[in-house]
Enzyme design. Sequence first.
Site, mmCIF file in Angstrom:
data_model
loop_
_atom_site.group_PDB
_atom_site.id
_atom_site.type_symbol
_atom_site.label_atom_id
_atom_site.label_comp_id
_atom_site.label_asym_id
_atom_site.label_seq_id
_atom_site.Cartn_x
_atom_site.Cartn_y
_atom_site.Cartn_z
ATOM 1 N N LYS A 36 0.856 -1.191 0.000
ATOM 2 C CA LYS A 36 0.000 0.000 0.000
ATOM 3 C C LYS A 36 0.886 1.233 0.000
ATOM 4 O O LYS A 36 2.046 1.169 0.433
ATOM 5 C CB LYS A 36 -0.889 0.026 1.255
HETATM 6 P P1 NAD Z 1 -12.953 7.955 -2.999
HETATM 7 O O1 NAD Z 1 -11.900 8.985 -2.818
HETATM 8 O O2 NAD Z 1 -13.473 7.728 -4.374
HETATM 9 O O3 NAD Z 1 -14.212 8.262 -2.057
HETATM 10 C C1 NAD Z 1 -14.073 8.451 -0.679
HETATM 11 C C2 NAD Z 1 -15.426 8.822 -0.092
HETATM 12 O O4 NAD Z 1 -15.291 8.948 1.322
HETATM 13 C C3 NAD Z 1 -15.950 10.168 -0.594
HETATM 14 O O5 NAD Z 1 -17.338 10.099 -0.782
HETATM 15 C C4 NAD Z 1 -15.637 11.107 0.571
HETATM 16 O O6 NAD Z 1 -16.512 12.217 0.614
HETATM 17 C C5 NAD Z 1 -15.839 10.182 1.751
HETATM 18 N N1 NAD Z 1 -15.117 10.664 2.921
HETATM 19 C C6 NAD Z 1 -13.872 11.172 2.972
HETATM 20 N N2 NAD Z 1 -13.561 11.539 4.223
HETATM 21 C C7 NAD Z 1 -14.636 11.249 4.976
HETATM 22 C C8 NAD Z 1 -14.932 11.390 6.344
HETATM 23 N N3 NAD Z 1 -14.057 11.936 7.207
HETATM 24 N N4 NAD Z 1 -16.138 10.955 6.793
HETATM 25 C C9 NAD Z 1 -17.039 10.418 5.937
HETATM 26 N N5 NAD Z 1 -16.810 10.260 4.613
HETATM 27 C C10 NAD Z 1 -15.629 10.665 4.149
HETATM 28 O O7 NAD Z 1 -12.347 6.634 -2.369
HETATM 29 P P2 NAD Z 1 -12.750 5.120 -2.668
HETATM 30 O O8 NAD Z 1 -11.802 4.604 -3.665
HETATM 31 O O9 NAD Z 1 -14.205 5.006 -2.880
HETATM 32 O O10 NAD Z 1 -12.340 4.480 -1.268
HETATM 33 C C11 NAD Z 1 -13.266 4.392 -0.192
HETATM 34 C C12 NAD Z 1 -12.879 3.220 0.683
HETATM 35 O O11 NAD Z 1 -12.900 2.040 -0.105
HETATM 36 C C13 NAD Z 1 -11.479 3.301 1.291
HETATM 37 O O12 NAD Z 1 -11.491 2.697 2.555
HETATM 38 C C14 NAD Z 1 -10.656 2.477 0.339
HETATM 39 O O13 NAD Z 1 -9.476 1.973 0.935
HETATM 40 C C15 NAD Z 1 -11.653 1.378 0.014
HETATM 41 N N6 NAD Z 1 -11.343 0.637 -1.200
HETATM 42 C C16 NAD Z 1 -11.278 1.246 -2.411
HETATM 43 C C17 NAD Z 1 -10.957 0.500 -3.534
HETATM 44 C C18 NAD Z 1 -10.899 1.092 -4.914
HETATM 45 O O14 NAD Z 1 -10.723 0.340 -5.872
HETATM 46 N N7 NAD Z 1 -11.049 2.388 -5.085
HETATM 47 C C19 NAD Z 1 -10.722 -0.879 -3.415
HETATM 48 C C20 NAD Z 1 -10.833 -1.480 -2.167
HETATM 49 C C21 NAD Z 1 -11.152 -0.706 -1.070
#
Ligand code: NAD
Length: 453
Positions: A115
């Site tokens: 990561k």
């Molecule tokens: P992203 O940047 O597209 O979206 C993040 C979301 O979280 C946004 O809607 C934002 O407004 C919200 N957010 C940010 N800070 C916040 C807070 N303090 N309180 C509440 N909401 C908040 O990110 P993503 O890629 O959707 O990732 C979200 C989660 O999913 C993370 O934990 C990430 O590790 C996990 N994840 C993502 C992927 C991927 O392929 N993108 C894969 C596996 C896991």
Amino acid sequence: MPKAAPVPEDLNPHHIARHQFEEAIPYVDDLKGWKGVSQWLFEPERVVKVTLPVVMDDGEVRVFRGYRVLHNTARGPGKGGIRFYPTVDEDEVKALASWMTWKCAVVDIPFGGAKGGVECDTTKLSTDEKRRITRRFVTSLGDTIGPYTDIPAPDMYTDPDTMAWIYDTYAMLHPNAENLGVVTGKPVDLGGIPGRGTATAQGSVFVAEHLLALGAVPGLSQIEDAVVSVQGFGNAGRHAAFILRDMGAKVVAVSDSKGGVFKAKGLDLEAVEAHKKETGSVVGTPGTRRIGVKGTLEVECDILIPAALENQITLENAERVSTKLVVEAANGPTTPGADRILASKGIVLAPDILANAGGVVVSYFEWVQNLEHEQWEESVVHARLRTKMYRAAEQVLTTYRRITERFPEYQARWRQFMPEAKAITHKPDMRIAAMATAVGRCKAALDRRGVWP
Ligand code: NAD
């Protein structure tokens, strides 16, 4: 007598990751040689910290901190996203890297875990500044990343454009070589794969759908008509909301970093999305009631999807969670203390290392596509993702049922094997089952490889 002050919960993600790892060990099939191996398997193989001077648009130089952690390569090269977030630190990246190791093992793809992260607030950066940070980060990492060693992908506040800059920078540093496989989540017209954008959410939905079909969730057998609440309206959360709505579920609440919106009859997701595009937040979408940033977690629903960040369901609010199934699209959204509370309330939890593995599965497809010079149709990606996610969900559920039914045997086996260790006091949950599956697979790989030299 005055009530004792509550003990603060340890929210350090790396401590939580260790706790989850240790809880799973008693359920690993083969405990032989475990004492040394457990330390080897949990500690990261490599931690890289870099200092990134970047010229900002106003001509000033600002310094950012970046991290890349390679957790474990027992089963293959490191794989894991890069996040840009103001609170990124070494312990968070170490935890996220270890979760990637277990995630790749649980869905059985030939990768280890890694990561990365840069401590920055992208909401206050221009596109040019974000690109310069990315390029400086990749340059500083040098050969720490590579198509056969450690392959980044998107995570919070990084996207296909960021992946394109990563590729381009790496390719400039490695001319006359095939470099497309150095990063996944690239734009489709730059070696990306159709379906990667929705893969994390689609994978979460496949897991939920299959667990329901297999009778894992009391009182809920299908997605159609289920009431859903989603925390986070980014890549994982937004797509999950749309996919579930299109399958006939009623999405009543979503939120982002500024707050949430609720509508008992079901949200008009197109309107929510349009409002977010226009104003930067879902808050204030006409015809909805405003709720707090964490309000979505307390909405009465059938399926709750935390899809934002770590430590959202904690000792502070777990009692107020009112759902049948939690699907962890985010990494680390539930603390160990909250896990116990949810279990005591009969809430089933599909853990992050299973529930959000769809992203890394399709990243693996993209990597194979790049190395083999192939182009896959979206329908092929979708079908193969479903096969992987269904199989992983089924295997974790089978493990869960076995270790739950034979709990006293596992307690006795552990007492005999490790009399000096803490006794197991509570019954396993799906997180422990998923971790035991993953850790067991990594240990089997280490056992086969042996210790060098
Ligand atoms: P992203 O940047 O597209 O979206 C993040 C979301 O979280 C946004 O809607 C934002 O407004 C919200 N957010 C940010 N800070 C916040 C807070 N303090 N309180 C509440 N909401 C908040 O990110 P993503 O890629 O959707 O990732 C979200 C989660 O999913 C993370 O934990 C990430 O590790 C996990 N994840 C993502 C992927 C991927 O392929 N993108 C894969 C596996 C896991």
